[in-house]
Design an enzyme around this catalytic site. Structure first.
Site, PDB file in Angstrom:
ATOM      1  N   GLY A 192     -24.363   3.389   3.404  1.00  0.00           N
ATOM      2  CA  GLY A 192     -23.744   3.440   2.123  1.00  0.00           C
ATOM      3  C   GLY A 192     -24.389   3.985   0.924  1.00  0.00           C
ATOM      4  O   GLY A 192     -24.795   2.161   0.871  1.00  0.00           O
ATOM      5  N   GLY A 231     -23.414   4.291  -1.686  1.00  0.00           N
ATOM      6  CA  GLY A 231     -22.386   4.644  -3.141  1.00  0.00           C
ATOM      7  C   GLY A 231     -22.056   3.341  -4.221  1.00  0.00           C
ATOM      8  O   GLY A 231     -23.005   2.140  -4.509  1.00  0.00           O
ATOM      9  N   VAL A 271     -20.487   0.610  -3.833  1.00  0.00           N
ATOM     10  CA  VAL A 271     -20.851  -0.862  -3.806  1.00  0.00           C
ATOM     11  C   VAL A 271     -22.046  -0.938  -2.632  1.00  0.00           C
ATOM     12  O   VAL A 271     -22.272  -1.882  -3.221  1.00  0.00           O
ATOM     13  CB  VAL A 271     -19.077  -1.100  -2.357  1.00  0.00           C
ATOM     14  CG1 VAL A 271     -19.646  -2.340  -1.873  1.00  0.00           C
ATOM     15  CG2 VAL A 271     -17.769  -0.837  -3.355  1.00  0.00           C
ATOM     16  N   LYS A 312       1.103  -1.193  -0.006  1.00  0.00           N
ATOM     17  CA  LYS A 312      -0.408  -0.078   0.134  1.00  0.00           C
ATOM     18  C   LYS A 312       0.974   1.357  -0.244  1.00  0.00           C
ATOM     19  O   LYS A 312       1.876   1.039   0.543  1.00  0.00           O
ATOM     20  CB  LYS A 312      -0.916  -0.098   1.639  1.00  0.00           C
ATOM     21  CG  LYS A 312      -2.763   0.810   1.265  1.00  0.00           C
ATOM     22  CD  LYS A 312      -3.508  -0.303   0.405  1.00  0.00           C
ATOM     23  CE  LYS A 312      -4.363   0.958   0.242  1.00  0.00           C
ATOM     24  NZ  LYS A 312      -5.921   0.569  -0.379  1.00  0.00           N
TER      25      LYS A 312
HETATM   26  P1  NAD Z   1     -17.974   5.313  -2.253  1.00  0.00           P
HETATM   27  O1  NAD Z   1     -17.565   6.546  -1.615  1.00  0.00           O
HETATM   28  O2  NAD Z   1     -18.887   5.299  -3.830  1.00  0.00           O
HETATM   29  O3  NAD Z   1     -19.156   5.219  -1.242  1.00  0.00           O
HETATM   30  C1  NAD Z   1     -19.039   5.732   0.282  1.00  0.00           C
HETATM   31  C2  NAD Z   1     -20.839   5.944   0.282  1.00  0.00           C
HETATM   32  O4  NAD Z   1     -21.237   5.597   1.905  1.00  0.00           O
HETATM   33  C3  NAD Z   1     -20.940   7.399   0.144  1.00  0.00           C
HETATM   34  O5  NAD Z   1     -22.226   7.139  -0.730  1.00  0.00           O
HETATM   35  C4  NAD Z   1     -21.303   7.941   1.419  1.00  0.00           C
HETATM   36  O6  NAD Z   1     -22.019   8.928   1.362  1.00  0.00           O
HETATM   37  C5  NAD Z   1     -21.859   7.546   2.882  1.00  0.00           C
HETATM   38  N1  NAD Z   1     -21.585   7.520   3.882  1.00  0.00           N
HETATM   39  C6  NAD Z   1     -20.416   7.872   4.891  1.00  0.00           C
HETATM   40  N2  NAD Z   1     -20.315   7.354   5.675  1.00  0.00           N
HETATM   41  C7  NAD Z   1     -21.449   7.491   6.362  1.00  0.00           C
HETATM   42  C8  NAD Z   1     -22.509   6.632   6.769  1.00  0.00           C
HETATM   43  N3  NAD Z   1     -21.740   7.437   8.732  1.00  0.00           N
HETATM   44  N4  NAD Z   1     -23.614   6.327   6.981  1.00  0.00           N
HETATM   45  C9  NAD Z   1     -24.015   6.107   5.751  1.00  0.00           C
HETATM   46  N5  NAD Z   1     -23.309   6.567   4.495  1.00  0.00           N
HETATM   47  C10 NAD Z   1     -22.320   6.941   5.104  1.00  0.00           C
HETATM   48  O7  NAD Z   1     -17.295   4.212  -1.500  1.00  0.00           O
HETATM   49  P2  NAD Z   1     -17.295   2.889  -2.073  1.00  0.00           P
HETATM   50  O8  NAD Z   1     -16.385   2.403  -2.983  1.00  0.00           O
HETATM   51  O9  NAD Z   1     -18.620   2.249  -2.277  1.00  0.00           O
HETATM   52  O10 NAD Z   1     -16.688   2.190  -0.908  1.00  0.00           O
HETATM   53  C11 NAD Z   1     -17.708   1.733   0.555  1.00  0.00           C
HETATM   54  C12 NAD Z   1     -16.518   0.655   1.229  1.00  0.00           C
HETATM   55  O11 NAD Z   1     -16.573  -0.292   0.596  1.00  0.00           O
HETATM   56  C13 NAD Z   1     -15.151   1.770   1.833  1.00  0.00           C
HETATM   57  O12 NAD Z   1     -15.535   1.720   3.192  1.00  0.00           O
HETATM   58  C14 NAD Z   1     -14.265   1.437   0.968  1.00  0.00           C
HETATM   59  O13 NAD Z   1     -12.703   1.435   1.917  1.00  0.00           O
HETATM   60  C15 NAD Z   1     -14.998  -0.207   0.649  1.00  0.00           C
HETATM   61  N6  NAD Z   1     -14.027  -0.632  -0.352  1.00  0.00           N
HETATM   62  C16 NAD Z   1     -14.608  -0.029  -1.646  1.00  0.00           C
HETATM   63  C17 NAD Z   1     -14.492  -1.244  -2.810  1.00  0.00           C
HETATM   64  C18 NAD Z   1     -14.364  -1.274  -4.542  1.00  0.00           C
HETATM   65  O14 NAD Z   1     -14.104  -1.118  -5.225  1.00  0.00           O
HETATM   66  N7  NAD Z   1     -14.698   0.911  -4.221  1.00  0.00           N
HETATM   67  C19 NAD Z   1     -13.440  -2.127  -2.813  1.00  0.00           C
HETATM   68  C20 NAD Z   1     -13.199  -2.933  -1.682  1.00  0.00           C
HETATM   69  C21 NAD Z   1     -13.927  -1.906   0.177  1.00  0.00           C
END
Ligand code: NAD
Length: 353
Positions: free
Chosen positions: A182, A184, A186, A81
């Site tokens: 969340g 977003g 994922v 990382k």
């Molecule tokens: P993203 O930014 O697209 O979505 C995250 C969402 O969570 C946003 O809509 C945000 O407004 C919301 N959010 C933040 N705090 C919150 C809370 N307290 N309550 C409710 N909603 C809240 O991010 P993502 O890519 O969807 O990733 C989400 C999680 O998955 C993260 O922890 C990330 O590290 C993990 N992750 C993502 C991937 C990937 O491929 N994108 C892979 C492995 C792990």
């Protein structure tokens, strides 16, 4: 900065490198936890840290997490990382990304980078002008790579179905109530896949409009951000922040299953045991959320080593996630050791620790 090997999160990391480039203003840490299974793979985080030691802690913890994730996903990659220490204004220049690309290249392929928080696909394209040891680049058609979110969501969807089968004895998620924190990339993807199977959904996001819009599309309910963890449901699926499973968070849960994609869900090591004591089945985060790294790794291996990179290869590997979770839960059931610890031990064995 204190000596990194005295940090509690230092875990015999093979390499921890401080990168400084005065001209571009780059300060970064690249940490390789283990290259036992292959080059250390893991994204680059661009973040403003109040103290340099916070950046060091992040690099050490996240790179170890990637060793475990890649090993459990059956990928021929180790764990690494990078963190770039952003200024308070979080300014990112082409020169800074170029200098970072040079630093990755100087490691000669020991470290393969990708996007993480604060780094976009376009930033990775800029880094790729200076090194080929990059994944998560834009892709076209039915090929692995590109935005990892949909692949991560697909793996979690498979994992939730496995959890429902294991804990509730149901072969389908039809009518199963899933509360998603969340919505977003994922969480939104997970919701759409579950909706297709007739699951009952409650959605929540701090950006309430986002959750509401998706809820209208999927005929789901919406819960306030501070209420989602105490929603009575079959599955709580955290897809926003890490460290939400602390003493208070676990006490609030009203569900038999926790299965979601957020990284580092357990606030402290003992919280896995606390979930088990409450009879809650936990899907270890780095096992269930490996879909994205599977996709970007296949993209990298295809570009650099000519391995297959069509989307079916990714789907085949994604379909192995439920089996790994089953193996962890079976071992946890028979040994009485919580699923997070079982997963850690399996991962440690795979990386020769
Ligand atoms: P993203 O930014 O697209 O979505 C995250 C969402 O969570 C946003 O809509 C945000 O407004 C919301 N959010 C933040 N705090 C919150 C809370 N307290 N309550 C409710 N909603 C809240 O991010 P993502 O890519 O969807 O990733 C989400 C999680 O998955 C993260 O922890 C990330 O590290 C993990 N992750 C993502 C991937 C990937 O491929 N994108 C892979 C492995 C792990």
């Amino acid at each position: 900065m204190t000596a990194f090997w005295t940090e509690p999160d230092y875990d015999d990391h093979e390499l921890v490198q401080l990168v400084r480039d005065k001209k571009s203003g780059l300060t970064a840490i690249i940490a390789l936890h283990s290259t036992h299974l292959g080059p250390g793979a893991g994204g680059t985080r661009f973040w403003h840290y109040p103290e340099p030691k916070d950046a060091m802690r992040d690099a050490l913890r996240l790179s170890r997490g990637m060793s475990y994730k890649n090993a459990m996903a059956g990928l021929p990659m180790g764990g690494g990382k990078a963190v770039i220490l952003a200024g308070e204004d979080k300014q990112k220049t082409p020169e800074l990304l170029a200098a970072f690309g040079d630093a990755v290249d100087a490691l000669g392929g020991q470290y393969v980078t990708a996007e993480d928080v604060g780094i976009s696909e376009q930033d990775m394209v800029a880094v790729s002008q200076r090194t080929k040891h990059v994944s998560g680049l834009p892709t076209e058609g039915d090929r692995a790579g590109g935005d990892p979110g949909p692949f991560t969501a697909m793996g979690i969807y498979h994992g939730i179905k496995a959890a429902v089968r294991h804990k509730l004895g149901k072969d389908s998620v039809k009518g199963v109530h899933v509360a998603i924190q969340g919505t977003g990339s994922v969480g939104g993807g997970v919701a759409k896949l579950l909706a297709q199977d007739g699951a009952r959904l409650t959605l929540s996001d701090i950006h309430e409009d986002r959750a509401r819009e998706l809820a209208i599309e999927l005929d789901a309910e919406v819960a306030a951000a501070d209420a989602i963890m105490s929603t009575s449901c079959d599955v709580f699926s955290p897809n926003a922040l890490g460290a939400i499973l602390d003493d208070e968070g676990i006490a609030r849960l009203d569900c038999p299953i926790v299965a979601g994609g957020a990284n580092n869900q357990l606030a402290r090591a003992h919280h896995g045991e606390q979930l088990a004591e409450r009879g809650i089945l936990y899907a270890p985060d780095y096992v269930i959320n490996a879909g994205g790294i599977i996709s970007v790794t296949m993209e990298y291996l295809c570009r650099c080593h000519g391995e297959p990179c069509d989307i079916n290869e990714v789907r085949k590997r994604l379909a192995l996630i439920p089996g790994r979770l089953e193996e962890i839960w079976a071992e946890s059931d028979s040994s009485g050791v919580s699923s997070d610890v079982v997963a850690d031990r399996m991962a440690q064995k795979l990386i020769g620790r």
